[in-house]
Design a protein around this motif. Structure first.
Motif, PDB file in Angstrom:
ATOM      1  N   LYS A 230       0.833  -1.207   0.000  1.00 26.26           N
ATOM      2  CA  LYS A 230       0.000   0.000   0.000  1.00 26.26           C
ATOM      3  C   LYS A 230       0.868   1.258   0.000  1.00 26.26           C
ATOM      4  O   LYS A 230       0.571   2.236  -0.692  1.00 26.26           O
ATOM      5  CB  LYS A 230      -0.923   0.001   1.221  1.00 26.26           C
ATOM      6  CG  LYS A 230      -2.043  -1.028   1.152  1.00 26.26           C
ATOM      7  CD  LYS A 230      -2.965  -0.892   2.357  1.00 26.26           C
ATOM      8  CE  LYS A 230      -4.121  -1.896   2.267  1.00 26.26           C
ATOM      9  NZ  LYS A 230      -5.029  -1.780   3.433  1.00 26.26           N
ATOM     10  N   ILE A 231       1.947   1.227   0.802  1.00 24.99           N
ATOM     11  CA  ILE A 231       2.845   2.377   0.868  1.00 24.99           C
ATOM     12  C   ILE A 231       3.508   2.610  -0.481  1.00 24.99           C
ATOM     13  O   ILE A 231       3.592   3.752  -0.972  1.00 24.99           O
ATOM     14  CB  ILE A 231       3.917   2.174   1.967  1.00 24.99           C
ATOM     15  CG1 ILE A 231       3.257   2.168   3.343  1.00 24.99           C
ATOM     16  CG2 ILE A 231       4.977   3.267   1.890  1.00 24.99           C
ATOM     17  CD1 ILE A 231       4.197   1.851   4.486  1.00 24.99           C
ATOM     18  N   ASN A 232       3.979   1.529  -1.090  1.00 23.62           N
ATOM     19  CA  ASN A 232       4.633   1.639  -2.402  1.00 23.62           C
ATOM     20  C   ASN A 232       3.668   2.142  -3.469  1.00 23.62           C
ATOM     21  O   ASN A 232       4.032   2.952  -4.326  1.00 23.62           O
ATOM     22  CB  ASN A 232       5.212   0.286  -2.819  1.00 23.62           C
ATOM     23  CG  ASN A 232       6.424  -0.112  -1.992  1.00 23.62           C
ATOM     24  OD1 ASN A 232       7.158   0.760  -1.516  1.00 23.62           O
ATOM     25  ND2 ASN A 232       6.645  -1.408  -1.825  1.00 23.62           N
ATOM     26  N   ALA A 233       2.420   1.648  -3.391  1.00 22.24           N
ATOM     27  CA  ALA A 233       1.401   2.087  -4.358  1.00 22.24           C
ATOM     28  C   ALA A 233       1.106   3.576  -4.176  1.00 22.24           C
ATOM     29  O   ALA A 233       0.951   4.319  -5.164  1.00 22.24           O
ATOM     30  CB  ALA A 233       0.126   1.266  -4.183  1.00 22.24           C
ATOM     31  N   PHE A 234       1.036   3.997  -2.906  1.00 19.63           N
ATOM     32  CA  PHE A 234       0.778   5.411  -2.625  1.00 19.63           C
ATOM     33  C   PHE A 234       1.922   6.283  -3.134  1.00 19.63           C
ATOM     34  O   PHE A 234       1.696   7.335  -3.748  1.00 19.63           O
ATOM     35  CB  PHE A 234       0.589   5.620  -1.116  1.00 19.63           C
ATOM     36  CG  PHE A 234       0.377   7.061  -0.732  1.00 19.63           C
ATOM     37  CD1 PHE A 234      -0.887   7.623  -0.801  1.00 19.63           C
ATOM     38  CD2 PHE A 234       1.440   7.849  -0.302  1.00 19.63           C
ATOM     39  CE1 PHE A 234      -1.086   8.959  -0.462  1.00 19.63           C
ATOM     40  CE2 PHE A 234       1.252   9.173   0.043  1.00 19.63           C
ATOM     41  CZ  PHE A 234      -0.020   9.726  -0.041  1.00 19.63           C
ATOM     42  N   LEU A 235       3.158   5.845  -2.888  1.00 21.64           N
ATOM     43  CA  LEU A 235       4.325   6.618  -3.333  1.00 21.64           C
ATOM     44  C   LEU A 235       4.413   6.672  -4.850  1.00 21.64           C
ATOM     45  O   LEU A 235       4.809   7.707  -5.422  1.00 21.64           O
ATOM     46  CB  LEU A 235       5.602   6.017  -2.744  1.00 21.64           C
ATOM     47  CG  LEU A 235       5.788   6.183  -1.234  1.00 21.64           C
ATOM     48  CD1 LEU A 235       7.042   5.460  -0.766  1.00 21.64           C
ATOM     49  CD2 LEU A 235       5.849   7.661  -0.848  1.00 21.64           C
ATOM     50  N   ASP A 236       4.052   5.582  -5.507  1.00 20.23           N
ATOM     51  CA  ASP A 236       4.049   5.574  -6.970  1.00 20.23           C
ATOM     52  C   ASP A 236       3.051   6.584  -7.524  1.00 20.23           C
ATOM     53  O   ASP A 236       3.303   7.245  -8.535  1.00 20.23           O
ATOM     54  CB  ASP A 236       3.704   4.174  -7.494  1.00 20.23           C
ATOM     55  CG  ASP A 236       4.842   3.175  -7.299  1.00 20.23           C
ATOM     56  OD1 ASP A 236       5.995   3.636  -7.149  1.00 20.23           O
ATOM     57  OD2 ASP A 236       4.575   1.959  -7.270  1.00 20.23           O
TER      58      ASP A 236
ATOM     59  N   ASP B 207      -5.969   9.864   2.050  1.00 26.21           N
ATOM     60  CA  ASP B 207      -4.577   9.488   2.303  1.00 26.21           C
ATOM     61  C   ASP B 207      -3.624  10.654   2.065  1.00 26.21           C
ATOM     62  O   ASP B 207      -2.659  10.846   2.808  1.00 26.21           O
ATOM     63  CB  ASP B 207      -4.172   8.310   1.406  1.00 26.21           C
ATOM     64  CG  ASP B 207      -4.872   7.019   1.806  1.00 26.21           C
ATOM     65  OD1 ASP B 207      -5.425   6.982   2.928  1.00 26.21           O
ATOM     66  OD2 ASP B 207      -4.874   6.068   1.010  1.00 26.21           O
ATOM     67  N   VAL B 208      -3.904  11.420   1.026  1.00 24.86           N
ATOM     68  CA  VAL B 208      -3.058  12.585   0.714  1.00 24.86           C
ATOM     69  C   VAL B 208      -3.148  13.612   1.842  1.00 24.86           C
ATOM     70  O   VAL B 208      -2.140  14.191   2.261  1.00 24.86           O
ATOM     71  CB  VAL B 208      -3.482  13.234  -0.625  1.00 24.86           C
ATOM     72  CG1 VAL B 208      -2.675  14.496  -0.898  1.00 24.86           C
ATOM     73  CG2 VAL B 208      -3.311  12.244  -1.757  1.00 24.86           C
ATOM     74  N   MET B 209      -4.349  13.827   2.341  1.00 20.81           N
ATOM     75  CA  MET B 209      -4.546  14.763   3.452  1.00 20.81           C
ATOM     76  C   MET B 209      -3.748  14.330   4.678  1.00 20.81           C
ATOM     77  O   MET B 209      -3.037  15.136   5.289  1.00 20.81           O
ATOM     78  CB  MET B 209      -6.040  14.833   3.805  1.00 20.81           C
ATOM     79  CG  MET B 209      -6.362  15.761   4.972  1.00 20.81           C
ATOM     80  SD  MET B 209      -6.246  17.500   4.517  1.00 20.81           S
ATOM     81  CE  MET B 209      -7.789  17.691   3.605  1.00 20.81           C
ATOM     82  N   TYR B 210      -3.834  13.058   5.034  1.00 21.71           N
ATOM     83  CA  TYR B 210      -3.133  12.556   6.209  1.00 21.71           C
ATOM     84  C   TYR B 210      -1.623  12.696   6.057  1.00 21.71           C
ATOM     85  O   TYR B 210      -0.928  13.124   6.981  1.00 21.71           O
ATOM     86  CB  TYR B 210      -3.489  11.078   6.446  1.00 21.71           C
ATOM     87  CG  TYR B 210      -4.887  10.848   6.965  1.00 21.71           C
ATOM     88  CD1 TYR B 210      -5.565  11.839   7.670  1.00 21.71           C
ATOM     89  CD2 TYR B 210      -5.543   9.627   6.749  1.00 21.71           C
ATOM     90  CE1 TYR B 210      -6.844  11.628   8.141  1.00 21.71           C
ATOM     91  CE2 TYR B 210      -6.822   9.408   7.223  1.00 21.71           C
ATOM     92  CZ  TYR B 210      -7.475  10.416   7.915  1.00 21.71           C
ATOM     93  OH  TYR B 210      -8.752  10.209   8.381  1.00 21.71           O
ATOM     94  N   VAL B 211      -1.108  12.346   4.888  1.00 23.79           N
ATOM     95  CA  VAL B 211       0.346  12.400   4.666  1.00 23.79           C
ATOM     96  C   VAL B 211       0.860  13.837   4.712  1.00 23.79           C
ATOM     97  O   VAL B 211       1.910  14.116   5.300  1.00 23.79           O
ATOM     98  CB  VAL B 211       0.724  11.729   3.328  1.00 23.79           C
ATOM     99  CG1 VAL B 211       2.200  11.974   3.003  1.00 23.79           C
ATOM    100  CG2 VAL B 211       0.460  10.233   3.394  1.00 23.79           C
ATOM    101  N   THR B 212       0.126  14.783   4.122  1.00 20.17           N
ATOM    102  CA  THR B 212       0.565  16.182   4.152  1.00 20.17           C
ATOM    103  C   THR B 212       0.560  16.724   5.581  1.00 20.17           C
ATOM    104  O   THR B 212       1.463  17.465   5.968  1.00 20.17           O
ATOM    105  CB  THR B 212      -0.327  17.064   3.266  1.00 20.17           C
ATOM    106  OG1 THR B 212      -1.701  16.874   3.623  1.00 20.17           O
ATOM    107  CG2 THR B 212      -0.141  16.732   1.800  1.00 20.17           C
TER     108      THR B 212
END
Length: 224
Positions: free
Chosen positions: A4-10, A194-199
């Motif tokens: 999931k992390i790799n997919a998100f980073l991609d 997910d983008v909101m949480y990471v930022t």
């Protein structure tokens, strides 16, 4: 989990990197200009106060009122209010370039107040001793006021930087770029949670790191 992390980073890695760089650009450029404006203003506020070396009631009152007026306006309102002025100065009101002006207008008076507070902490007796020796005011400002208040100045600038990061995030509402813009356009408008949480996590790490650095350098300067 790693998949999931790799997919998100991609999917978002490039956008996150670009937005982080834009945030650093906005904060770095705005801070440099704000310090160049705010530090002299803070010194002038101290020197023109009643009973000080360059006591001037008119200059002090004018500076005091102008700074108070600007500081009383929330950044998000200031951002929209000076859009025509921003466009006149830099030719655009969007992107990293377009938010530098409002960030400077918002931060410079804040830094001036922080500098004033830091400089007023210097022991009056030390200043009077230098004045009694006939030392010129400009030398007293640099070698006494600024030098003796270095630790407080660093802490003040740390507070200003953190406030500037928060303001740069709000600049995303006008397409200012950076992490705030990414969180608003994708995390809020397109429901990419997910983008909101990471930022948010990146901003927290950035603030914590800067605060720790500020505390460290302030402690070192206080010992010197």
């Amino acid at each position: 989990m790693m998949e999931k992390i790799n997919a998100f980073l991609d999917a978002w890695g490039s956008d996150l990197w670009t937005s982080t760089i834009q945030t650093f650009q906005m904060v770095g450029i705005s801070l440099a200009i704000s310090v160049l404006i705010g530090l002299p203003l803070g010194i002038l506020l101290v020197l023109t106060r009643p009973g000080k070396a360059l006591s001037n009631k008119f200059v002090y009152n004018v500076l005091n009122i102008v700074i108070n007026i600007i500081r009383s306006v929330p950044f998000i309102i200031l951002l929209f209010f000076i859009l025509p002025f921003t466009k006149f100065i830099v030719g655009t009101s969007i992107g990293v370039k377009g938010v530098i002006v409002p960030l400077v207008v918002y931060t410079a008076p804040y830094i001036a107040r922080l500098m004033e507070s830091a400089l007023l902490e210097v022991n009056r007796g030390v200043i009077e001793a230098y004045e009694a020796m006939g030392i010129k005011t400009r030398h007293i400002v640099w070698h006494v006021l600024v030098r003796e208040s270095r630790s407080s100045i660093v802490l003040g600038l740390t507070i200003a930087i953190i406030g500037l990061i928060g303001a740069s995030a709000m600049a995303g509402l006008v397409g200012g770029g950076g992490l705030g813009d990414l969180a608003y356009r994708y995390g809020h408008l397109r429901y990419e949670v997910d983008v909101m949480y990471v930022t948010v996590i990146l901003l927290i790490i950035l603030v914590q790191g800067l605060q720790s650095l500020g505390n460290y350098f302030a402690a070192r300067l206080k010992k010197d």
